[in-house]
Design a protein around this motif. Structure first.
Motif, PDB file in Angstrom:
ATOM      1  N   PHE A   9       0.829  -1.205   0.000  1.00 28.09           N
ATOM      2  CA  PHE A   9       0.000   0.000   0.000  1.00 28.09           C
ATOM      3  C   PHE A   9       0.860   1.250   0.000  1.00 28.09           C
ATOM      4  N   LEU A  10       1.938   1.228   0.824  1.00 24.53           N
ATOM      5  CA  LEU A  10       2.840   2.380   0.860  1.00 24.53           C
ATOM      6  C   LEU A  10       3.514   2.596  -0.490  1.00 24.53           C
ATOM      7  N   SER A  11       3.846   1.501  -1.151  1.00 30.60           N
ATOM      8  CA  SER A  11       4.522   1.635  -2.446  1.00 30.60           C
ATOM      9  C   SER A  11       3.629   2.304  -3.474  1.00 30.60           C
ATOM     10  N   LEU A  12       2.329   2.041  -3.382  1.00 31.94           N
ATOM     11  CA  LEU A  12       1.411   2.625  -4.358  1.00 31.94           C
ATOM     12  C   LEU A  12       1.188   4.111  -4.105  1.00 31.94           C
ATOM     13  N   LEU A  13       1.457   4.549  -2.881  1.00 34.25           N
ATOM     14  CA  LEU A  13       1.296   5.966  -2.556  1.00 34.25           C
ATOM     15  C   LEU A  13       2.562   6.765  -2.796  1.00 34.25           C
ATOM     16  N   SER A  14       3.660   6.099  -2.986  1.00 38.74           N
ATOM     17  CA  SER A  14       4.942   6.785  -3.077  1.00 38.74           C
ATOM     18  C   SER A  14       5.110   7.448  -4.429  1.00 38.74           C
ATOM     19  N   ALA A  15       6.188   8.237  -4.532  1.00 37.14           N
ATOM     20  CA  ALA A  15       6.436   9.025  -5.746  1.00 37.14           C
ATOM     21  C   ALA A  15       6.699   8.116  -6.931  1.00 37.14           C
ATOM     22  N   ASP A  16       6.424   8.633  -8.147  1.00 33.53           N
ATOM     23  CA  ASP A  16       6.585   7.866  -9.380  1.00 33.53           C
ATOM     24  C   ASP A  16       8.019   7.996  -9.856  1.00 33.53           C
ATOM     25  N   LEU A  17       8.856   7.056  -9.451  1.00 34.37           N
ATOM     26  CA  LEU A  17      10.260   7.075  -9.830  1.00 34.37           C
ATOM     27  C   LEU A  17      10.512   6.098 -10.955  1.00 34.37           C
ATOM     28  N   PRO A  18      11.529   6.325 -11.803  1.00 35.34           N
ATOM     29  CA  PRO A  18      11.817   5.388 -12.897  1.00 35.34           C
ATOM     30  C   PRO A  18      12.234   4.032 -12.365  1.00 35.34           C
ATOM     31  N   LEU A  19      11.876   2.974 -13.117  1.00 39.34           N
ATOM     32  CA  LEU A  19      12.209   1.614 -12.745  1.00 39.34           C
ATOM     33  C   LEU A  19      13.413   1.148 -13.543  1.00 39.34           C
ATOM     34  N   THR A  20      14.093   0.135 -13.034  1.00 37.21           N
ATOM     35  CA  THR A  20      15.293  -0.376 -13.670  1.00 37.21           C
ATOM     36  C   THR A  20      15.087  -1.815 -14.094  1.00 37.21           C
ATOM     37  N   ARG A  84      11.166  -8.197 -24.165  1.00 42.27           N
ATOM     38  CA  ARG A  84      10.955  -6.837 -24.658  1.00 42.27           C
ATOM     39  C   ARG A  84       9.783  -6.178 -23.944  1.00 42.27           C
ATOM     40  N   SER A  85       8.697  -6.927 -23.752  1.00 41.53           N
ATOM     41  CA  SER A  85       7.549  -6.344 -23.062  1.00 41.53           C
ATOM     42  C   SER A  85       7.874  -6.085 -21.599  1.00 41.53           C
ATOM     43  N   ALA A  86       8.671  -6.974 -20.966  1.00 33.94           N
ATOM     44  CA  ALA A  86       9.072  -6.749 -19.578  1.00 33.94           C
ATOM     45  C   ALA A  86       9.955  -5.518 -19.457  1.00 33.94           C
ATOM     46  N   LYS A  87      10.861  -5.366 -20.402  1.00 33.52           N
ATOM     47  CA  LYS A  87      11.741  -4.202 -20.394  1.00 33.52           C
ATOM     48  C   LYS A  87      10.949  -2.921 -20.615  1.00 33.52           C
ATOM     49  N   HIS A  88       9.948  -2.987 -21.470  1.00 35.17           N
ATOM     50  CA  HIS A  88       9.122  -1.808 -21.760  1.00 35.17           C
ATOM     51  C   HIS A  88       8.498  -1.245 -20.485  1.00 35.17           C
ATOM     52  N   PHE A  89       8.092  -2.159 -19.566  1.00 35.74           N
ATOM     53  CA  PHE A  89       7.426  -1.718 -18.340  1.00 35.74           C
ATOM     54  C   PHE A  89       8.342  -1.786 -17.110  1.00 35.74           C
ATOM     55  N   ASN A  90       9.624  -2.068 -17.333  1.00 34.48           N
ATOM     56  CA  ASN A  90      10.603  -2.080 -16.252  1.00 34.48           C
ATOM     57  C   ASN A  90      10.321  -3.142 -15.188  1.00 34.48           C
ATOM     58  N   TYR A  91       9.977  -4.327 -15.615  1.00 32.05           N
ATOM     59  CA  TYR A  91       9.892  -5.458 -14.697  1.00 32.05           C
ATOM     60  C   TYR A  91      11.285  -6.035 -14.483  1.00 32.05           C
ATOM     61  N   SER A  92      11.537  -6.542 -13.279  1.00 30.53           N
ATOM     62  CA  SER A  92      12.745  -7.317 -13.010  1.00 30.53           C
ATOM     63  C   SER A  92      12.439  -8.784 -13.294  1.00 30.53           C
ATOM     64  N   VAL A  93      13.280  -9.416 -14.078  1.00 24.10           N
ATOM     65  CA  VAL A  93      13.021 -10.782 -14.525  1.00 24.10           C
ATOM     66  C   VAL A  93      14.170 -11.695 -14.115  1.00 24.10           C
ATOM     67  N   LYS A  94      13.817 -12.829 -13.552  1.00 29.84           N
ATOM     68  CA  LYS A  94      14.795 -13.870 -13.236  1.00 29.84           C
ATOM     69  C   LYS A  94      14.442 -15.104 -14.058  1.00 29.84           C
ATOM     70  N   SER A 146       0.793  -4.078 -19.192  1.00 31.49           N
ATOM     71  CA  SER A 146       0.820  -2.903 -18.329  1.00 31.49           C
ATOM     72  C   SER A 146       1.960  -3.046 -17.327  1.00 31.49           C
ATOM     73  N   ASP A 147       2.091  -2.051 -16.442  1.00 32.52           N
ATOM     74  CA  ASP A 147       3.275  -1.937 -15.598  1.00 32.52           C
ATOM     75  C   ASP A 147       3.108  -2.623 -14.250  1.00 32.52           C
ATOM     76  N   PRO A 148       4.212  -2.745 -13.489  1.00 35.50           N
ATOM     77  CA  PRO A 148       4.147  -3.407 -12.175  1.00 35.50           C
ATOM     78  C   PRO A 148       3.203  -2.720 -11.200  1.00 35.50           C
ATOM     79  N   ARG A 149       3.075  -1.416 -11.295  1.00 28.62           N
ATOM     80  CA  ARG A 149       2.212  -0.696 -10.369  1.00 28.62           C
ATOM     81  C   ARG A 149       0.768  -1.185 -10.484  1.00 28.62           C
ATOM     82  N   GLU A 150       0.277  -1.308 -11.725  1.00 29.75           N
ATOM     83  CA  GLU A 150      -1.091  -1.788 -11.915  1.00 29.75           C
ATOM     84  C   GLU A 150      -1.220  -3.241 -11.485  1.00 29.75           C
ATOM     85  N   LEU A 151      -0.213  -4.038 -11.774  1.00 25.83           N
ATOM     86  CA  LEU A 151      -0.255  -5.444 -11.391  1.00 25.83           C
ATOM     87  C   LEU A 151      -0.348  -5.593  -9.872  1.00 25.83           C
ATOM     88  N   LEU A 152       0.483  -4.850  -9.142  1.00 23.26           N
ATOM     89  CA  LEU A 152       0.480  -4.933  -7.686  1.00 23.26           C
ATOM     90  C   LEU A 152      -0.825  -4.416  -7.095  1.00 23.26           C
TER      91      LEU A 152
END
Length: 763
Positions: A9-20, A84-94, A146-152
């Protein structure tokens, strides 16, 4: 409240910073790398001796707890699309299982996938952070929308510790259907291709896995879910309305593309949801390929294609450094304009010493088409020495260009080219190589029709079906590089691919499919993507269905079947400039002179008449015409004698009528005629023609050979005006009124043979 949900919940309220995204290694010198290599992006799975690439943490509080875990033992086109789609939305992939042999069975034919569970269990045993959120997902047939924020956010709203994707179909054990909990609305059955949850809960879920690699992961998770005690203990639910996961199998009618504000999503119209992850599970690989042409924001109405300039490779400056290409020319049947085909092949902008020419000619050398086959022989005789290598396969021999390329380690590409392809863009080969794709075709179409060399979709029985975007792509309202299930006629395929995934020598063989369909079927089964590009205009494809080979110059009869190619071959290059550049001359009053035929057209018509050979005797009695009597006879052959009258009328309507209407305002011709013929003048046969009127409203007189070169003398004199045209130009037409005002005569031919084509129009 659970600590994990608090952090979320805190993460969803925090500032919109770029993902890596995952760490990447630099591309090799001299090459542009677009798709991250599996070994560079992600960490290796258990059992791999490769150096483990660290998964980078995101600086955003809360979001760094999300880790995407997938299994990919092989780097496929589908896996690269997933990354490519994961990179587009800045997901971390293992990635797990990199470099290992796949032992999990064939999903298309039987249950399997246990190897995935084993690898996941081993990987999770090394993770200790209880707040870690794991998304375990297939990769070969999955794209993020879509991005991790929406997924979470949607995961939090599910209010469970583990959320599985859902399906409307139960598989692989129908006996478990009654054990699935009923849902108020949505899909009822579990899909194992994607689930998401907290690390401790997922560990608990798979802790009892002891199955073989070939056992069914779907069945394993289904039994856990249908056990009420385990379901409650682990806290599992299904994403029944496809808010997080969209499985396509059993739901194709529910999913549409949604274009809005420069973004593209998949929308489930049944539940009115926008899934974050789209999975082409089961037999829906073609549908996920279609969606992947647009998601995530691959192509939009606002921006067009966003990735078409990625991953391009530049060709080296020196000719000797160009990739070695085997050009396979396939001649399946007699084809019109084959001479022009080889002329264009010669003009292809690519170093000839880096081309190996393979010609597979299936046309037998029968007498009636021997001149057609000789076009191939003439090309090889005159230009074969320009190429690095030439191989000409006759009908009795069995061999193909891919097989030759497999044996030749130096072969970088095979460029397959059917002889009916009209390749107008001489840079086509370079353009395709620069796209740096495993298999790509230039889009070509049949002139004036929606027929093309690719299919946008397949029917249930594996034949052509029209995709929703097919017409827009063919008509170039949507321009890009498209993943399609079938290409033919002309395409480029990598030599290394032919020596690996496509090494099967029976690629073109099938008991029920033709060679092109069999080839594409095998390519699809190997998971290799086929692309077609319409980012350039490449050319067109000829119609060959009604091509006859019974005449000397069969191409003359192609004005209906292939009008564009007929015009290029037979209509004077300056014809289209007649009005604009005032190329129409008036050598005598109301006599108009303009370019109409090419030299080739003139030569072919003359040679066709001489080949027919049934010249009239020049007498007044003539059974070929109505009434049987000719007042002013000539030595001639009528167009209908060679069955060319319909084609001749088409010529008059298409190319003469517009000029008539311009030069004689208010008169609109129907291009009707009783007489259209080729006249032959010879000093010792019929050198001239006495003064006469023509039985026409207007007459067309086309010079078919060159004065001074082929004959001496000749010409036409209009007596009323004492005006003569004594030096008619080859291929140019005289147009003049036939009655009353333009009494005329044919001037004597003093040497050689003169030919003219005459039409009495609108008698």
């Amino acid at each position: 409240m659970d600590r994990g949900f608090v952090l979320l919940f805190l993460s969803l309220l925090s500032a919109d910073l770029p993902l890596t995204a995952c760490e990447q290694q630099p591309a090799a010198a001299g090459k542009r790398s677009s798709e991250p290599r599996l070994s560079a992006l992600c960490s290796a799975g258990p059992g791999s001796d490769r150096r483990r690439a660290p998964v980078l943490r995101r600086p955003h509080p809360g979001l760094e707890n999300l880790l995407v875990v997938t299994v990919a033992t092989k780097e496929t086109d589908g896996f690269r699309r997933f990354l490519r789609s994961a990179k587009h939305f800045n997901y971390s992939v293992k990635v797990l299982g990199q470099g290992l042999k796949w032992e999990g069975g064939d999903y298309m034919s039987a249950p399997g996938g246990g190897q995935k569970v084993r690898l996941l269990k081993a990987a999770l045993d090394q993770m200790k952070d209880e707040d870690q959120i794991i998304l375990f997902i297939d990769s070969y047939d999955v794209i993020f929308a879509s991005d991790p924020r929406e997924l979470l956010k949607k995961f939090k709203q599910a209010k469970h510790k583990v959320v599985f994707s859902s399906e409307s179909l139960i598989w692989p054990d129908r006996h478990l259907e009654d054990k699935h909990p009923h849902v108020r609305e949505g899909n009822r059955f579990l899909g194992s291709g994607g689930f998401m949850g907290f690390l401790p809960n997922i560990k608990e879920m798979i802790s009892n896995w002891t199955g073989a690699d070939s056992d069914s992961d779907q069945l394993f998770f289904t039994r856990i879910y249908t056990d009420p005690a385990k379901r409650k203990s682990i806290n599992i639910t299904l994403d029944s309305k496809c808010r997080l996961f969209q499985n396509l199998h059993g739901a194709l009618d529910e999913v549409v593309l949604k274009f809005e504000d420069g973004r593209v999503r998949a929308r489930n119209v049944l539940y009115d949801t926008l899934p974050v992850i789209v999975h082409g599970n089961g037999p829906t690989k073609l549908q996920i390929n279609y969606l992947g042409n647009y998601i995530p924001n691959i192509w939009t109405f606002e921006g067009g294609c966003s990735v078409c300039d990625e991953n391009l490779q530049s060709l080296p400056g020196g000719d000797s450094d160009h990739p070695l290409v085997m050009v396979g020319v396939f001649i399946q049947q007699p084809t019109p304009f084959v001479t022009v085909f080889f002329e264009r092949l010669l003009q292809l902008q690519y170093p000839k010493n880096r081309l190996k020419l393979f010609i597979y000619n299936q046309v037998k050398r029968e007498t009636k088409i021997i001149s057609w086959c000789h076009h191939v022989d003439a090309f090889l005789r005159d230009h074969g020495n320009l190429y690095e290598n030439i191989k000409n396969i006759e009908p009795e021999e069995e061999m193909d260009a891919p097989s030759l390329c497999r044996r030749d380690e130096g072969c970088d590409y095979v460029f397959s080219l059917d002889v009916e392809v009209v390749l107008k863009n001489d840079k086509t080969l370079k353009i395709l190589i620069e796209q740096n794709l495993p298999m790509i075709a230039p889009m070509i179409t049949r002139s004036g029709r929606l027929w093309s060399n690719f299919w946008g979709a397949l029917s249930a029985d594996g034949y052509y079906a029209r995709s929703e975007d097919y017409v827009d792509i063919v008509q170039e309202r949507r321009v890009g590089v498209w993943n399609v299930p079938y290409v033919s006629s002309v395409f480029l395929v990598g030599g290394s691919l032919l020596r690996s995934d496509l090494s099967d020598p029976e690629l073109f063989s099938s008991d029920v499919l033709d060679p092109d369909m069999a080839f594409c079927h095998h390519v699809r089964r190997k998971g290799v993507f086929m692309f077609v590009t319409n980012m350039h205009t490449f050319g067109r494809i000829l119609s060959t269905e009604n091509y006859q080979t019974t005449r000397l110059h069969n191409d003359l009869w192609q004005i209906f079947e292939n009008p564009v190619d007929w015009q290029e071959r037979y209509i004077h290059q300056n014809y289209t400039l007649i009005m604009k550049d005032k190329l129409i001359e008036m050598p005598c009053p109301d006599v108009y002179w303009f370019p109409l035929f090419t030299n080739v057209a003139c030569d072919h018509l003359v040679e066709e008449m001489e080949h027919h050979g049934k010249w009239s005797g020049g007498g007044n009695v003539d059974k070929r015409i109505q009434g049987g009597y000719e007042n002013v006879p000539t030595i001639d052959i009528h167009m209908n004698q060679i069955s060319f009258d319909k084609e001749w009328r088409k010529l008059l309507m298409e190319y003469v009528a517009p000029i008539t209407e311009k030069m004689y305002p208010g008169y609109y011709t129907q291009a009707l005629f009783d007489l259209a013929f080729v006249v032959r003048y010879k000093p010792d046969e019929q050198p001239s023609l006495r003064p006469h009127h023509d039985a026409s409203t207007f007459t067309i007189n086309i010079a078919l050979n060159q004065v001074g070169l082929d004959y001496q003398g000749g010409g036409c004199r209009f007596l009323r005006y004492n005006c003569s045209v004594t030096a008619p130009r080859k291929g140019w037409a005289l147009m003049h009124p036939g009655r009353l005002t333009h009494y005329h005569e044919g001037l004597p031919t003093t040497a050689g043979v003169r030919y003219i084509a005459v039409s009495f129009v609108d008698p």
